[in-house]
Write an enzyme that holds these catalytic residues in place. Structure first.
Site, PDB file in Angstrom:
ATOM      1  N   ALA A  76       0.828  -1.318  -0.245  1.00 15.60           N
ATOM      2  CA  ALA A  76       0.222  -0.403  -0.007  1.00 15.60           C
ATOM      3  C   ALA A  76       0.870   1.146  -0.284  1.00 15.60           C
ATOM      4  O   ALA A  76      -0.018   2.403  -0.104  1.00 15.60           O
ATOM      5  CB  ALA A  76      -1.207  -0.167   1.634  1.00 15.60           C
ATOM      6  N   ASP A 122       0.257  -3.563  13.080  1.00 15.89           N
ATOM      7  CA  ASP A 122       0.610  -2.875  12.039  1.00 15.89           C
ATOM      8  C   ASP A 122      -0.618  -1.724  11.796  1.00 15.89           C
ATOM      9  O   ASP A 122      -1.255  -1.469  10.936  1.00 15.89           O
ATOM     10  CB  ASP A 122       0.552  -3.480  10.917  1.00 15.89           C
ATOM     11  CG  ASP A 122       1.354  -2.952   9.520  1.00 15.89           C
ATOM     12  OD1 ASP A 122       1.598  -2.209   9.588  1.00 15.89           O
ATOM     13  OD2 ASP A 122       0.969  -3.493   8.297  1.00 15.89           O
TER      14      ASP A 122
END
Length: 363
Positions: free
Chosen positions: A132, A264
């Site tokens: 991403a 995360d």
């Protein structure tokens, strides 16, 4: 008067000790003794969690709002959820955003509670394994840039994720010489390249299996290099979305105490280059690319126990001792013993969090 947790159970090494009182005086555990008070309520006491990679909490994404206020909100939210130490993570971004995040972390340092510093995940990554991350900001590091970055960071940069196959050896060595934990991640390194990187001092691996060269029977890739090394460790996202639970189970059997948990975790964000959209129990970018997780550290520990055949004691260590050991704070608050800082979580039989004690005080 010391605070006392009566009739507690806790792990000492691999043994569950039951029916003990844990006394806390000031910020530290002052004594542990067999309890004379028998209560029906079960209390499991464990150390507070250490998360070395989290982007946001309390509805604040740090890189989207790089301020002292954001860090304070993250701290308070994470403390309530049992994370008593964390590194605020920054994804690949513009130099201006990096500067603002570092400035905020430095300004916040004197009043910080559980924020231990920063983890820079980028921008020195491999464009072939970005996940991403925004490709426009990705670049190769120069030694001069790294020197300026570390100097400007003034000690708040604790960890950096890089793709070592694209970096000069002197860049990596400078980071290591200045006490930064270097993690191999967002990398397309071959088995041989990753092994060389670990042998030269890179200590760890960012979110094992995600955004890296995979295991293939003719191209063993980064995971096999970690498995085969005698020292390299790795973090993993135990949400069942980023890595299937069966694969976590497999990795744990090989890596044992060299595998640790991160969240995360991100938050919903509709501004800036990282616009995270929550879908079920995961976050995606507007184009559907899987981004960060919605995990808490406690949920990650529970998933390890419930879905990955990992013992409770070992799952707890994956969220406490092992990450703390990596950044050199294992002697601070990762065991239940006299003299340790009293960063403690009180759980019930179902691993529900009932109380958080941070530096001796109930949150």
């Amino acid at each position: 008067m010391p605070k006392v947790i009566h009739n507690a159970s806790y792990f000492q090494d691999n043994i569950l000790i039951k029916n003990h009182d844990i006394a806390i005086d000031g910020v530290r555990i002052s004594g542990i003794s067999e309890s004379n008070i028998k209560e029906n309520v079960s209390k499991l006491v464990i150390p507070g969690f250490i998360d070395l990679q989290i982007y946001g909490a309390g509805d604040r994404l740090f890189s989207a709002d790089p301020t002292i206020e954001s860090l304070t909100i993250m701290e308070d939210d994470l403390l309530k959820k049992g994370t008593t130490g964390f590194l605020a993570c920054m994804a690949t971004n513009s130099p201006e955003v990096f500067d603002e995040c570092i400035k905020a972390a430095k300004a916040h340092r004197s009043s910080a509670k559980n924020c231990l510093g920063l983890h820079l995940e980028g921008p020195f990554l491999n464009p072939k394994r970005l996940g991403a991350h925004v490709p426009a900001f990705v670049r190769r590091a120069s030694l001069d840039e790294i020197k300026k970055l570390i100097d400007f960071g003034d000690g708040v940069i604790k960890m950096i994720t890089i793709a070592p196959e694209l970096q000069d050896e002197e860049v990596i060595q400078y980071l290591l010489d200045n006490g930064v934990v270097v993690s191999l991640g967002h990398s397309n390194a071959t088995f041989e390249e990753a092994t060389v990187a670990y042998n030269k001092g890179i200590q760890t691996t960012t979110h094992l299996f995600n955004a890296m060269s995979p295991i293939h029977h003719r191209e063993p890739g980064i995971p096999t290099a970690v498995f085969s090394h005698n020292k390299a460790v790795a973090s993993i996202i135990a949400d069942g979305q980023h890595v299937d639970f069966e694969v976590i189970k497999f990795a744990k059997k090989i890596l044992k105490e060299r595998l640790f948990l991160i969240t995360d975790a991100v938050t919903t964000c509709s501004t800036g280059p990282y616009q995270h959209i929550k879908k079920g129990n995961k976050f995606v970018m507007p184009d559907g690319t899987l981004s960060g997780s919605s995990l808490t550290m406690l949920e990650a520990v529970k998933n390890c126990v419930l879905h990955c055949d990992i013992s409770l004691n070992e799952a707890i260590k994956m969220g406490t001792l092992y990450p703390a050991r990596l950044i050199g704070i294992e002697n601070l608050s990762t065991s239940i013993e006299t003299g340790q800082q009293a960063n403690l979580l009180i759980m019930d039989d179902h691993l529900n969090l009932k109380e958080v004690i941070f530096k001796g005080e109930t949150i």
